[in-house]
Design an enzyme around this catalytic site. Structure first.
Site, PDB file in Angstrom:
ATOM      1  CG  ASP A  14      -2.037   0.929   1.180  1.00 64.09           C
ATOM      2  OD1 ASP A  14      -2.202   1.565   0.121  1.00 64.09           O
ATOM      3  OD2 ASP A  14      -2.763   1.049   2.180  1.00 64.09           O
ATOM      4  CG  ASP A 109      -3.459   4.025  -3.533  1.00 63.05           C
ATOM      5  OD1 ASP A 109      -4.269   3.139  -3.865  1.00 63.05           O
ATOM      6  OD2 ASP A 109      -3.747   4.946  -2.759  1.00 63.05           O
ATOM      7  CD  GLU A 110      -5.547  -1.110  -1.167  1.00 64.99           C
ATOM      8  OE1 GLU A 110      -5.974  -2.019  -0.459  1.00 64.99           O
ATOM      9  OE2 GLU A 110      -6.248  -0.134  -1.510  1.00 64.99           O
TER      10      GLU A 110
END
Lengths: 352, 365
Positions: A14, A109-110
């Protein structure tokens, strides 16, 4: 056939306040100051994300910008630059692929990485992924390492930002024990309250209930909870998962009865949806929008419209129509969008 | 307020303005049409706050005054009235009595003061051109406007005033239509503005083949004065993408085609273009184009078109709708189709300054 959870090694990676971190990296004068990224106040915008300096003021993502500015008048609100974020996300994705081909990105973003096949232990591997990302992008990431997605995801929050946490397979039960039940998927305010009334606030307490008891309380979902609270999760890491739709919904603690009440909720839900869309699927083409109502007697109705854009006015239209179908009290409202198949989009080449 | 007029005149007036009325709105006044009666005319105004239209009709005005009435309802009532002579009388409470033959209707309105005024245009930059030119220009471009609301700057037509030319551009990112219109204006009037789809659609309906249109560009807004009607609109804020960069500077092959013949062939063959891929293939060989389409498990279509062509053999695929749209909206007998290769944009041209750039579709193996 999924491998049994004990034999897998999953990393949940993350990026730390990804968009805000990129902005601060690119403008060093912002370092140490509260920064949010998102819509401007005068356009009823919401924040897509904010840095830790801003979070100290109680600001969180999806919060309306004007509200964030009330809490922190010095907050620097920057417009989103998705082309830049996408480029960085592409670099990060490429780095992850150096370690395994089993990468499932959840958003820019993950991501989940299945590193079972890698001979090296997953903890040091996660550190190396993060170090490489930092070396090549000057952005920090946090990671959770565990035998499955559930545990990895929960673990990634523990040493955030710029840290990691590993849960060894034999420690899973111990790890789950003190966790609050709301950390589990699918547990919202209503379920949490229902559990609290039964004296259950942690996963450990939930572990004391038998599968039939949980089934009694929550139906099919109860059976899932039986596994989840023990940290058992067999879902595989699916590379390149293509999201077909995105939606947001809310179950109300007391049923809604008037169109005005529903209108208000739809407005709130829309802001959430808009923020999620901007964050998770900023580029996909939307083919349909939909609205779902669940009534107090648990019946439901859904309206779907092709060709209408995802704007608040259109959701209000759908609401009016759905609302007028029955006179029942409303327990849940959900709104969402459906995406065009990616395959179709690439067939037609683009000019601009 | 009291006036009488013919059914035909009133209907004509209402038709000009009623499309703008928002059907659903939190502001009930926006569903209404503003009526202002004085000296032989009744002015009609509608607005949805983004676009506003003012028109009117000739009438015998017995008593000047103003009110607002629900536009759609008024229109349907007038349309159904039995006699051609209609009289309308509005009392102090904005209740309108409508009489025609043996019929009587009473509908309730809202006060004139609640109606949002159309914006004022002070220090606007004004140019005048022939209505026909603007109408043709919009017809040749507006079909390429994007309906994707996430790319809002493309939800309209670009009006680019530069070097005594008004360039109109519309694109959805996959095809682009552009037309140049000769127009004289001072250097200070040069500007790039984006007129939203709704205003373009209404404008295209209102423009006629006769007379001039006076275009006033103010800050964030534009007005089109067509003499008897006026349309005002907010402009789309933002920068239009650099469209010039997508126009190919060269062409390898130029094919001259009869527009209608080509269009008819495309229309027939596209009947067998699959819903999913929705593509049609053009295969060029010596003095021939073969147009083909197929849908797995349904069937296929093929048609040959003799042309003058001496280039290399190659195939290129397009979305048939995108290829037919300009052909439907042009009036010229002859068109030119410039191509480079199967992965580069094709360009349709005519004798006058117009071009349509269309990206091909990837041909699957």
């Amino acid at each position: 056939m999924p491998l049994s959870s004990a034999s897998r090694a999953i990393i949940h990676l993350d990026m730390d306040c990804f968009y805000a971190a990129i902005e601060v990296r690119d403008r060093p004068s912002l370092r140490g100051k509260p920064v949010g990224v998102g819509g401007a106040r005068d356009r009823r915008g919401v924040l897509t994300t904010c840095n830790y300096e801003a979070r100290a003021f109680g600001i969180r993502s999806a919060m309306p910008t004007f509200m964030a500015l009330q809490r922190c008048p010095n907050l620097i609100v920057l417009p989103t630059r998705f082309d830049v974020y996408r480029k960085e996300a592409g670099i990060v994705r490429e780095i992850m692929h150096r370690f395994t081909s089993l990468v499932e990105t959840l958003s820019l973003d993950e991501a989940y990485l299945d590193v079972t096949a890698n001979m090296r232990p997953p903890g040091p591997l996660a550190r190396e992924v993060r170090d490489t990302i930092f070396k090549e992008t000057k952005l920090t990431a946090s990671a959770g390492v565990g035998p499955n997605k559930l545990v990895a995801k929960i673990a990634s929050e523990i040493n955030k930002p710029n840290g990691q946490y590993e849960v060894k397979p034999e420690k899973v039960s111990e790890f789950m024990h003190p966790l609050l039940v709301r950390k589990l998927w699918g547990i919202g305010a209503v379920t949490e309250e229902k559990l609290a009334r039964a004296g259950i606030t942690t996963c450990g307490e939930m572990q004391r209930l038998s599968r039939p008891e949980l089934h009694e309380l929550f139906g099919k979902f109860g059976s899932e909870l039986y596994d989840l609270c023990r940290g058992i999760d067999d879902r595989v890491v699916e590379p390149n998962r293509e999201r077909k739709s995105l939606s947001t919904e809310e179950t109300f603690s007391s049923d809604l009865t008037t169109l005005e009440q529903c209108d208000e909720k739809v407005t709130e839900l829309f802001e959430e949806l808009a923020a999620e869309l901007a964050q998770k699927e900023p580029t996909r083409r939307i083919t349909k929008i939909f609205l779902k109502l669940k009534f107090s007697d648990f019946t439901r109705t859904t309206i779907e419209r092709a060709g209408l854009g995802p704007n608040l006015g259109n959701y209000h239209l759908l609401l009016e129509e759905a609302f007028s179908r029955t006179g029942k009290k409303i327990r849940l409202i959900g709104i969402g969008v459906r995406f065009a198949e990616i395959e179709q989009e690439v067939a037609q080449l683009s000019l601009l | 307020m009291k006036f009488s007029a013919t059914k035909e005149k009133i209907l004509e007036g209402l038709q000009q303005v009623q499309n703008v009325v928002s059907t659903r709105t939190t502001l009930p006044i926006l569903s209404n049409v503003l009526l202002q009666a004085k000296e032989g005319t009744v002015n009609l105004t509608t607005t949805d706050l983004d676009v506003g239209v003012r028109g009117g009709f000739e009438a015998n005005v017995d008593k000047a005054g103003a009110t607002t009435l629900p536009a759609r309802r008024l229109f349907t009532i007038i349309r159904e009235l039995p006699s051609s002579e209609i009289s309308v009388e509005v009392d102090g409470k904005n209740a309108a009595s409508i009489r025609s033959g043996q019929s009587f209707f009473k509908i309730l309105g809202l006060p004139e003061e609640e109606f949002p005024p159309l914006p004022k245009f002070e220090n606007a930059k004004v140019v005048t051109m022939r209505q026909k030119d603007l109408r043709d220009g919009l017809r040749k471009t507006a079909y390429a406007i994007s309906t994707d609301e996430t790319r809002y700057v493309l939800n309209g037509v670009l009006f680019s005033y530069k070097e005594n030319k008004l360039t109109l551009v519309a694109t959805d990112g996959r095809r682009l239509a552009m037309v140049d219109l000769e127009l004289e204006f001072p250097r200070s009037h040069e500007a790039d503005i984006i007129v939203p789809t709704k205003a373009v659609t209404e404008l295209a309906r209102l423009l006629t083949d006769d007379g001039d249109v006076k275009i006033s560009v103010g800050t964030g807004q534009i007005a089109f004065d067509l003499n008897s009607t006026l349309l005002v609109s907010k402009l789309i804020e933002g920068n239009y993408p650099n469209y010039k960069q997508v126009i190919p500077s060269e062409a390898k092959e130029r094919i001259t085609l009869e527009r209608e013949t080509f269009l008819n062939s495309l229309r027939r063959v596209s009947l067998l273009a699959s819903d999913k891929s929705n593509s049609i293939k053009l295969s060029f060989s010596k003095n021939n184009i073969e147009i083909t389409a197929n849908t797995p498990e349904v069937g296929e279509a093929r048609e040959s078109l003799p042309v003058v062509y001496k280039g290399r053999d190659f195939s290129i695929a397009f979305n048939p709708e995108f290829l037919m749209a300009p052909l439907r909206n042009l009036a010229d007998d002859e068109i030119f189709f410039d191509l480079i290769d199967e992965m580069s944009p094709g360009v349709l041209k005519i004798q006058t300054p117009f071009l349509y750039v269309l990206m091909p579709m990837r041909v699957s193996a």
